[in-house]
Design a protein around this motif. Structure first.
Motif, PDB file in Angstrom:
ATOM      1  N   ALA A  24      -0.167  -0.702  -8.153  1.00  0.00           N
ATOM      2  CA  ALA A  24      -0.338   0.475  -7.305  1.00  0.00           C
ATOM      3  C   ALA A  24      -0.744   1.694  -8.123  1.00  0.00           C
ATOM      4  CB  ALA A  24       0.960   0.757  -6.548  1.00  0.00           C
ATOM      5  N   ILE A  25      -0.114   1.858  -9.281  1.00  0.00           N
ATOM      6  CA  ILE A  25      -0.475   2.984 -10.148  1.00  0.00           C
ATOM      7  C   ILE A  25      -1.918   2.853 -10.610  1.00  0.00           C
ATOM      8  CG2 ILE A  25      -0.008   4.059 -12.382  1.00  0.00           C
ATOM      9  CD1 ILE A  25       2.960   3.323 -11.939  1.00  0.00           C
TER      10      ILE A  25
ATOM     11  N   PRO B 193       0.823  -1.205   0.000  1.00  0.00           N
ATOM     12  CA  PRO B 193       0.000   0.000   0.000  1.00  0.00           C
ATOM     13  C   PRO B 193       0.863   1.263   0.000  1.00  0.00           C
ATOM     14  CG  PRO B 193       0.154  -0.849   2.215  1.00  0.00           C
ATOM     15  CD  PRO B 193       0.916  -1.819   1.348  1.00  0.00           C
ATOM     16  N   MET B 194       0.369   2.279  -0.656  1.00  0.00           N
ATOM     17  CA  MET B 194       1.121   3.527  -0.798  1.00  0.00           C
ATOM     18  C   MET B 194       0.830   4.455   0.379  1.00  0.00           C
ATOM     19  SD  MET B 194       0.847   4.108  -4.913  1.00  0.00           S
ATOM     20  CE  MET B 194      -0.917   3.791  -4.955  1.00  0.00           C
ATOM     21  N   VAL B 195       1.142   3.966   1.563  1.00  0.00           N
ATOM     22  CA  VAL B 195       0.985   4.730   2.801  1.00  0.00           C
ATOM     23  C   VAL B 195       2.195   4.443   3.673  1.00  0.00           C
ATOM     24  CG1 VAL B 195      -1.546   4.775   2.768  1.00  0.00           C
ATOM     25  CG2 VAL B 195      -0.353   2.837   3.811  1.00  0.00           C
TER      26      VAL B 195
ATOM     27  N   GLU C 272      -3.260  -0.670   6.417  1.00  0.00           N
ATOM     28  CA  GLU C 272      -2.710   0.656   6.679  1.00  0.00           C
ATOM     29  C   GLU C 272      -3.640   1.774   6.232  1.00  0.00           C
ATOM     30  OE1 GLU C 272      -1.254  -1.848   5.234  1.00  0.00           O
ATOM     31  OE2 GLU C 272       0.668  -2.274   6.194  1.00  0.00           O
ATOM     32  N   ILE C 273      -4.358   1.569   5.143  1.00  0.00           N
ATOM     33  CA  ILE C 273      -5.238   2.618   4.621  1.00  0.00           C
ATOM     34  C   ILE C 273      -6.401   2.869   5.582  1.00  0.00           C
ATOM     35  CG2 ILE C 273      -6.791   3.240   2.734  1.00  0.00           C
ATOM     36  CD1 ILE C 273      -4.920   1.687   0.868  1.00  0.00           C
ATOM     37  N   SER C 274      -7.000   1.795   6.098  1.00  0.00           N
ATOM     38  CA  SER C 274      -8.106   1.968   7.039  1.00  0.00           C
ATOM     39  C   SER C 274      -7.615   2.582   8.345  1.00  0.00           C
ATOM     40  CB  SER C 274      -8.790   0.627   7.307  1.00  0.00           C
ATOM     41  OG  SER C 274      -7.927  -0.258   7.987  1.00  0.00           O
ATOM     42  N   LYS C 275      -6.392   2.228   8.752  1.00  0.00           N
ATOM     43  CA  LYS C 275      -5.837   2.812   9.975  1.00  0.00           C
ATOM     44  C   LYS C 275      -5.624   4.313   9.820  1.00  0.00           C
ATOM     45  CE  LYS C 275      -3.469  -1.369  11.588  1.00  0.00           C
ATOM     46  NZ  LYS C 275      -2.157  -2.021  11.815  1.00  0.00           N
TER      47      LYS C 275
END
Length: 491
Positions: A353-354, A35-37, A377-380
Motif C-alpha cells: 500500500a505504501i 485499498p486505502m479508501v 472502491e477507488i473507482s467508486k
C-alpha cells in the motif's frame, strides 16, 4: 478461572508500553492495508449517519442497514465534523480496542497473576490485528461490543464487591446496544453472577436492563421507530435474499476457513491444555461455548465475527503459560518473545500500500462495456465525486447494486431507503415502489460482471425498464452507465 502464582520477575515490560506498541501496529494495518479508501460497510454507516445528523432522516427512514443506530451515530458525527472520511471512526476504534486490551490484562492480572496479564495482553492484542480476524475493520460494531463485554466481565466477575456487578451490567447492555450477538457474551455472565450470589446476579440484570432502557429512550427521543428497529435489525435478516441466506456448502466452507485455515489454530494447543488442566466447568469454558454457539447460529463466519473468541482464547492461553513457568521452569522472557513471534500479524499489505502511494494512476474513463468485469472502491470514489460535481445538492440519485461508496462520495440522497441493494422480498418491492413514486434525477447502473451475477435478474430488469422509459444516457465512467431524467417536452 483459577489462580496461578507464576514467577514472572524476569519480565519488567510495562503493560501500557505494550498496548502503545500494539496500537501503533494496528494503526499501520488500519491505514495502510490496500485499498486505502473507505470500505463498503463504513460507507453505508456514514451515509445513514449523515442523513441522520445533516438531513434529519433518522435511521431506517434515511437509509437501511441491519446495524445498531449507535454505529450510525458515530459515523454521522464523524461526517458532521470531518466530511467524508474513514480516519476518525478508525482512530476511535483503535482507542476503544486499546481500552479492551487493557481491561483484559486486568482480568488476567487479578485471576491468574500480575504478570500473566502481560501474556494475555500480548496474545489478545496481536491476534486482533490478524487478517483472519478482520484486523483492518477496527471501526466495525464488533470492536465496541467486544470491549463492552470485556468491561462487563471485569466488573461483574473479577471484582469482589457486589455493587460493581451493576456497572458490569451497564457495559453488557451497551455491548448489546452495539451488536445483538453480544447476548452470547452476556449469557455466561448472567449464569456466573448468579452463581456468585443472588444479589450479584440481580444487580447485573438491573444494570443490563437500565442500559438497554437508556438506549431505547434515546432511540424514542431521536424518533426511531421500535417496529423499524426490530424489523430491519432482526426479522428482515433471515430468509431468502437476506444477509444470512447461504447454502449449507457455503457455510461449511466458511466454517472450515475460519476455524482450520486461519491463524485461529494457533490457540488450539493452549485451549486443549486448559481443558486438561482445569477439569471443572468454569466461566471461561462457558464463555467459549457460548461465543462459539453464537458464531455457528449466525452462520456467516465473517472474519470480524471470530474476534468474539479472542478474549477467552487469550485468557486460557495465559493460564497455560503461567502453568508452564510455575511447574516446568520455562524462562518467562523466552515465552514472551515466542508469543510475539508466533502471534505477530503476518501481512505485507501495508508495504504494498505504501508503494502504491508513489504510483500515480489515471484510469477514470472506461467506455467499453465489454471489458467491464468488476469494480473496486477507488473507482467508486471517482464516480461518486463526478456525480457530486455534475448534480445539484437537492437532486436525488439512485446507484444500482452494491455501490454504497458511490452514494456516499456523491453526497446525494437516494430516492429509496434501500440505497444499497437488499434482496429480500420486502426490500425489492419497496425499492421499485420508491423509484416509481419518486423519480431520481440520475440513475447509475454498473456494467460489471459482479452486478449481473449478484443482483436478481427480475430486479435488474425492472430498473432497466424504468431507465429505458424515462432516462437518457449521459456518460459512461469507470464501468458505470450514468443516465439523466429526460426533461418534459416543451421545456
Amino acid at each position: 478461572m483459577q489462580a496461578v502464582s507464576a514467577n514472572w520477575k524476569n519480565i519488567s515490560v510495562k503493560p501500557l508500553t505494550l498496548i502503545f506498541i500494539i496500537s501503533g501496529i494496528q494503526l499501520v494495518v488500519v491505514f495502510f492495508t490496500d485499498p486505502m479508501v473507505i470500505t463498503f460497510d463504513e460507507s453505508m454507516w456514514q451515509y445513514i449517519g449523515r442523513n441522520w445528523i445533516r438531513n434529519g432522516l433518522v435511521p431506517y427512514h434515511g437509509g437501511v442497514d441491519n446495524k445498531s443506530p449507535l454505529i450510525f451515530l458515530i459515523f454521522g458525527i464523524s461526517d458532521w465534523f470531518f466530511g467524508v472520511n474513514y480516519w476518525f471512526p478508525r482512530v476511535l476504534g483503535v482507542a476503544v480496542q486499546s481500552l479492551g486490551i487493557y481491561y483484559l490484562y486486568k482480568i488476567a492480572e487479578k485471576t491468574i497473576g500480575k504478570q500473566a496479564g502481560i501474556a494475555a495482553l500480548s496474545i489478545y492484542g496481536l491476534s486482533l490485528i490478524w487478517r483472519s480476524t478482520g484486523g483492518k475493520y477496527i471501526s466495525f460494531t464488533e470492536t465496541y461490543a467486544l470491549t463492552s463485554i470485556i468491561l462487563a466481565v471485569y466488573f461483574s466477575i473479577v471484582y469482589d464487591r457486589n455493587r460493581n456487578a451493576f456497572i458490569g451490567g451497564l457495559f453488557a447492555g451497551l455491548g448489546l446496544g452495539f451488536r445483538l450477538t453480544a447476548v452470547f457474551g452476556i449469557l455466561p455472565l448472567l449464569l456466573f453472577t448468579f452463581k456468585k450470589s443472588r444479589i450479584t446476579g440481580l444487580l447485573f440484570i438491573s444494570g443490563v436492563i437500565s442500559s438497554i432502557g437508556i438506549l431505547l429512550l434515546f432511540s424514542a427521543i431521536a424518533g426511531i421507530s421500535m417496529n423499524d428497529l426490530l424489523f430491519f435489525g432482526i426479522f428482515d435478516n433471515f430468509g431468502p435474499g437476506s444477509a444470512t441466506d447461504h447454502s449449507s456448502a457455503w457455510k461449511i466452507q466458511r466454517f472450515a476457513d475460519g476455524f482450520f485455515y486461519s491463524e485461529i489454530i494457533l490457540f488450539y494447543p493452549a485451549v486443549v491444555g486448559y481443558f486438561i488442566l482445569v477439569r471443572k466447568l468454569d466461566f471461561l469454558k462457558t464463555w467459549l461455548a457460548s461465543e462459539f454457539l453464537g458464531i455457528v447460529l449466525l452462520g456467516m463466519y465473517d472474519r470480524s465475527h471470530f474476534k468474539n473468541l479472542l478474549p477467552v482464547f487469550s485468557l486460557m492461553s495465559a493460564f497455560v503459560v503461567g502453568y508452564l513457568i510455575e511447574n516446568h521452569q520455562v524462562p518467562p522472557k523466552m515465552i514472551l518473545l515466542g508469543i510475539w513471534i508466533v502471534f505477530f500479524p503476518r501481512t505485507f499489505e501495508p508495504l504494498y500500500a505504501i508503494k502504491k502511494l508513489f504510483i500515480s494512476k489515471n484510469s477514470l474513463v472506461n467506455s467499453n462495456p465489454d471489458t467491464a468485469t468488476d469494480d473496486n472502491e477507488i473507482s467508486k470514489k471517482a464516480v461518486g465525486l463526478w456525480i457530486r460535481s455534475h448534480t445539484d445538492s437537492r437532486d436525488k440519485v439512485y446507484i444500482a447494486g452494491y455501490s454504497a461508496e458511490i452514494q456516499l462520495y456523491s453526497e446525494r440522497v437516494s430516492p429509496s431507503i434501500f440505497f444499497n441493494i437488499t434482496q429480500t422480498s420486502y426490500a425489492k418491492k419497496r425499492l421499485l415502489d420508491d423509484l416509481t413514486a419518486n423519480r431520481p434525477a440520475m440513475v447509475v447502473l454498473p456494467l460489471s460482471l459482479k452486478y449481473r451475477q449478484s443482483v436478481d435478474a427480475g430486479l435488474r430488469g425492472a430498473v432497466d425498464s424504468l431507465v429505458a422509459m424515462d432516462y437518457q444516457l449521459d456518460t459512461i465512467i469507470n464501468r458505470y452507465d450514468i443516465f439523466r431524467l429526460r426533461k418534459p417536452m416543451g421545456r
